[in-house]
Design a protein around this motif. Structure first.
Motif, PDB file in Angstrom:
ATOM      1  N   ALA A   1      54.935  41.014  42.050  1.00 47.37           N
ATOM      2  CA  ALA A   1      54.560  41.422  40.694  1.00 47.37           C
ATOM      3  C   ALA A   1      53.734  40.345  40.003  1.00 47.37           C
ATOM      4  O   ALA A   1      52.715  40.636  39.351  1.00 47.37           O
ATOM      5  N   LEU A   2      54.153  39.100  40.140  1.00 46.07           N
ATOM      6  CA  LEU A   2      53.413  38.012  39.500  1.00 46.07           C
ATOM      7  C   LEU A   2      52.019  37.857  40.095  1.00 46.07           C
ATOM      8  O   LEU A   2      51.058  37.553  39.376  1.00 46.07           O
ATOM      9  N   VAL A   3      51.885  38.106  41.382  1.00 41.84           N
ATOM     10  CA  VAL A   3      50.557  38.075  42.000  1.00 41.84           C
ATOM     11  C   VAL A   3      49.666  39.167  41.411  1.00 41.84           C
ATOM     12  O   VAL A   3      48.463  38.966  41.187  1.00 41.84           O
ATOM     13  N   LEU A   4      50.246  40.325  41.108  1.00 39.89           N
ATOM     14  CA  LEU A   4      49.461  41.428  40.542  1.00 39.89           C
ATOM     15  C   LEU A   4      48.799  41.054  39.219  1.00 39.89           C
ATOM     16  O   LEU A   4      47.764  41.610  38.864  1.00 39.89           O
ATOM     17  N   GLY A   5      49.396  40.108  38.503  1.00 37.77           N
ATOM     18  CA  GLY A   5      48.789  39.676  37.243  1.00 37.77           C
ATOM     19  C   GLY A   5      47.422  39.050  37.433  1.00 37.77           C
ATOM     20  O   GLY A   5      46.624  39.007  36.472  1.00 37.77           O
ATOM     21  N   PHE A   6      47.110  38.594  38.636  1.00 35.45           N
ATOM     22  CA  PHE A   6      45.806  38.002  38.915  1.00 35.45           C
ATOM     23  C   PHE A   6      44.918  38.953  39.709  1.00 35.45           C
ATOM     24  O   PHE A   6      43.698  38.831  39.681  1.00 35.45           O
ATOM     25  N   CYS A   7      45.524  39.929  40.368  1.00 31.17           N
ATOM     26  CA  CYS A   7      44.764  40.974  41.046  1.00 31.17           C
ATOM     27  C   CYS A   7      44.284  42.044  40.063  1.00 31.17           C
ATOM     28  O   CYS A   7      43.213  42.623  40.240  1.00 31.17           O
ATOM     29  N   GLU A   8      45.105  42.321  39.035  1.00 27.98           N
ATOM     30  CA  GLU A   8      44.792  43.344  38.027  1.00 27.98           C
ATOM     31  C   GLU A   8      45.039  42.782  36.625  1.00 27.98           C
ATOM     32  O   GLU A   8      45.935  43.223  35.912  1.00 27.98           O
ATOM     33  N   PRO A   9      44.246  41.802  36.211  1.00 28.77           N
ATOM     34  CA  PRO A   9      44.534  41.091  34.952  1.00 28.77           C
ATOM     35  C   PRO A   9      44.418  41.940  33.695  1.00 28.77           C
ATOM     36  O   PRO A   9      44.973  41.563  32.661  1.00 28.77           O
ATOM     37  N   ALA A  10      43.728  43.065  33.748  1.00 26.08           N
ATOM     38  CA  ALA A  10      43.677  43.932  32.569  1.00 26.08           C
ATOM     39  C   ALA A  10      44.970  44.724  32.406  1.00 26.08           C
ATOM     40  O   ALA A  10      45.301  45.163  31.307  1.00 26.08           O
TER      41      ALA A  10
END
Length: 530
Positions: free
Chosen positions: A49-58
Motif C-alpha cells: 500500500a505504501l508503495v502505491l503512494g508513489f506509483c499512483e500519487p494522485a
C-alpha cells in the motif's frame, strides 16, 4: 469456460503459496518480497500500500486514510481496523453555516481531516504483523528515493487533475510545473525522508514530531483550525465487520462511518429479483442494479455517519422489513424518480490491495486521499499531500453526518470480503469513489448469479446511477441497443470517459488452499502469485 484467446483480457491468476492483487505491479512485487522476508499478509499489504503512494500519487499518500479487513483462517473470523481521520476539534458545522456555506468545499482547507493512515499502518504492523515497521517501510522508501516510471493510468490522472494542486502541492507533484507524463520518473525524496523518520520512531514521528509540525504549518497558514492536539489524539479504531448473506454467500463489510451497509443493502435488494435469469450485460439487469442503487444510497444519506463511541442502529436500512419495503418500490420496467443530494462530495478513485499468505491469512486494505491529490495542498518540507475527506460531511443541522469537531466523515472506502464458511474466503475491493458500494454488489452478483470467474467478474461492464443528478453512467462496453432500451425505461444516460474505478480479488479455497486472483484492466495492476 472456454476462451479463444483472440481478444483483449486475461485469465485468472492461480497460486498455491501466496498472492497479492493490486493496481500496480511494483506494489504487488513489494508485497511478495515482504512475504519472502518472513512477513505475513498484514506486513505485505502495508508494504504494498505504501508503495502505491508513489506509483499512483494522485490517488493516495501519507496524508490519507486507511480501512483494513483481516480474515483469520485459524478461527474463521474477520476483524477490521478503521483508520479514518477526524475533523479538527475546533471546527463545527455551525461555524461554516454562519459564513453562509451550504457544504464543505473539496477545495477548502476545512475539508482537510487529520490523516489516519500512518497510525493505522503502525497499529497493523505492531498488532498483527511479524516484521518491524522499518522493514515494512523499506520498499516504499526505495521507490520514493529512486522513483517510479509513470504508468498510463497514472499519467491520465495527472493530466486530468493536476489543476487541483496548489502551494507546495505543485512543487512536490508536478515535473517542472507540468503534469508527469507516461514513462517519466516520479520520485519524492521529501517523502522518503518522512518515511525514514517514521521507520525510526513509528507513528509518533508523524503525529507528534517534525512531520506533524510541517503539516500543521501548512494548514494553519491557510486558515485551518487544526492543532497539535488534534494530531496527537489520532488513533485507528478496531471495529467489528457487518455481514449479510446473498444466495448463501456472505458479503462482509466495515460498519459506519464507512458505507459498507450500503453495499449490503444493494445486495439485499437485488436478491429479491431473479437476477440470474437475466442477460448479465442487458438493460434489465442494469436497470435493477440502478434502482437498487437509487434506494440504497438514499437510505445511506439518511442513516449513515460516524456513530462515535456507540453503534448506529441500521435496522432502518437492513432489517428484512426495511428491505422488503424498499424492494416493493422497484418497478422492473421503469426508472424511479428519487433524487437526493449526496451527503458527501463525489470522487472517483483510490487504491486497493489484497494479500493472502501461505497460512491463509487474508487482508483487504484500501488507502486514499479522497479526491485526486486530496485537497491539493501538500506540506512544504516533507511533501505530504493532504486529503480532503472532510468534504464528506454535511452541514445540515441535526444530520447523523453533520460536521463536528473530532468527528469522522461519511467514508466511501470499502475493503470487502466474500465468504462461504468452510468453503472459501475472498478478500476484494472495487475502487471508484461513491461507486464502490454498487461495485461490491455488482461483483458479488457476477460471481454468484452468473458463475463468472474472478477475472471475468472484474472485467465485466459497469454502470452507476448518481442519485444527485438522476443520470445513469454507462461504460463504453455497453451496446447502443442496451443504452436505447434503458432510455425507453426512463433513464437519462451518460457515457463514462474513463473506465469506472478498478478492482482486485483473491479467492482462497479452504479445502485445497488454491488461490485464484484477478486484477482490473481499468488500472495498470496485476494479480501476482507465488
Amino acid at each position: 469456460m472456454s476462451h479463444s484467446y483472440q481478444g483483449p483480457g486475461r485469465a485468472p491468476m492461480f497460486a498455491t503459496d501466496a498472492m497479492c492483487a493490486t493496481s500496480h505491479p511494483f506494489a504487488a512485487r513489494a508485497a511478495l518480497e515482504i512475504l519472502g522476508e518472513g512477513g505475513n499478509a498484514v506486513d505485505a499489504a502495508v508494504a504494498g500500500a505504501l508503495v502505491l503512494g508513489f506509483c499512483e500519487p494522485a490517488m493516495t499518500g501519507l496524508g490519507g486514510d486507511v480501512f483494513a479487513l483481516i480474515h483469520d483462517p485459524s478461527t474463521g473470523k474477520s476483524r477490521a481496523l478503521n483508520g479514518s481521520g477526524r475533523a479538527p476539534a475546533a471546527l463545527h458545522a455551525e461555524n461554516l453555516r454562519a459564513q453562509g456555506l451550504a457544504s464543505v468545499s473539496p477545495d477548502s482547507i476545512h475539508s482537510v481531516t487529520v490523516p489516519g493512515a500512518i497510525d493505522a499502518f503502525d497499529r497493523l504492523i505492531g498488532e498483527d504483523g511479524r516484521l518491524d515497521l522499518a522493514t515494512v517501510l523499506a520498499p516504499a522508501i526505495h521507490y520514493a528515493e529512486s522513483g517510479v516510471p509513470v504508468h498510463r493510468r497514472t499519467a491520465i490522472d495527472a493530466e486530468t487533475f493536476h489543476g487541483r494542486l496548489k502551494g507546495a502541492g505543485k512543487t512536490h507533484f508536478l515535473n517542472a510545473g507540468q503534469p508527469y507524463r507516461e514513462g517519466e520518473l516520479f520520485a519524492s525524496k521529501a517523502q522518503a525522508d518522512a518515511l525514514r523518520l517514521i521507520a525510526q520512531d513509528g507513528a509518533k514521528a508523524f503525529y507528534e514530531g517534525p512531520i506533524m509540525e510541517d503539516i500543521l504549518a501548512t494548514l494553519r497558514a491557510e486558515g485551518g483550525l487544526h492543532t497539535a492536539e488534534d494530531f496527537a489524539a489520532t488513533q485507528a479504531t478496531p471495529v467489528t465487520p457487518i455481514r449479510r448473506a446473498y444466495h448463501g454467500h456472505d458479503l462482509v463489510e466495515l460498519p459506519p462511518n464507512g458505507q459498507g451497509a450500503t453495499a449490503l443493502l444493494i445486495a439485499a435488494l437485488l436478491e429479491k429479483f431473479d437476477i440470474a435469469a437475466l442477460d448479465p450485460n442487458g438493460a434489465e439487469r442494469v436497470h435493477l442494479e440502478a434502482e437498487a442503487t437509487r434506494l440504497a444510497y438514499a437510505a445511506r444519506n439518511r442513516f449513515v455517519g460516524d456513530p462515535g463511541d456507540g453503534t448506529l442502529d441500521l435496522d432502518g436500512m437492513l432489517s428484512e422489513q426495511a428491505v422488503d419495503a424498499l424492494a416493493s418500490q422497484i418497478d422492473p420496467k421503469r426508472a424511479g424518480t428519487i433524487l437526493q443530494p449526496r451527503a458527501e462530495a463525489m470522487h472517483k478513485d483510490t487504491v486497493y490491495i489484497t494479500v493472502v499468505d501461505r497460512d491463509g491469512l487474508c487482508v483487504s486494505l484500501i488507502y486514499s486521499v479522497f479526491w485526486p491529490y486530496g485537497s491539493g495542498w501538500a506540506s512544504e518540507r516533507y511533501g505530504v499531500a493532504l486529503q480532503n475527506r472532510g468534504a464528506g460531511f454535511t452541514l445540515d443541522e441535526g444530520h447523523v453526518n453533520e460536521l463536528a469537531g473530532g468527528k469522522r466523515p461519511l467514508h466511501t472506502l470499502l475493503p470487502g470480503l466474500i465468504e462461504v464458511p468452510g468453503h472459501y474466503a475472498m478478500p476484494f475491493g472495487v475502487m471508484g469513489g461513491p461507486y464502490q458500494a454498487t461495485g461490491h454488489a455488482h461483483l458479488l452478483s457476477n460471481l454468484v448469479d452468473f458463475g463468472m470467474d474472478i477475472q471475468a467478474a472484474i472485467d465485466a461492464p459497469r454502470s452507476f446511477l448518481d442519485i444527485a443528478t438522476g443520470k445513469l453512467e454507462l461504460e463504453s462496453t455497453f451496446s447502443e441497443t442496451v443504452a436505447a432500451k434503458l432510455e425507453e425505461m426512463g433513464h437519462t444516460l451518460t457515457r463514462a470517459a474513463v473506465g469506472m474505478g478498478g478492482a482486485q480479488a483473491i479467492r482462497r479455497d479452504v479445502n485445497t488452499g488454491l488461490l485464484t486472483g484477478g486484477s482490473d484492466p481499468r488500472k495498470d495492476g496485476i494479480a501476482l502469485g507465488a
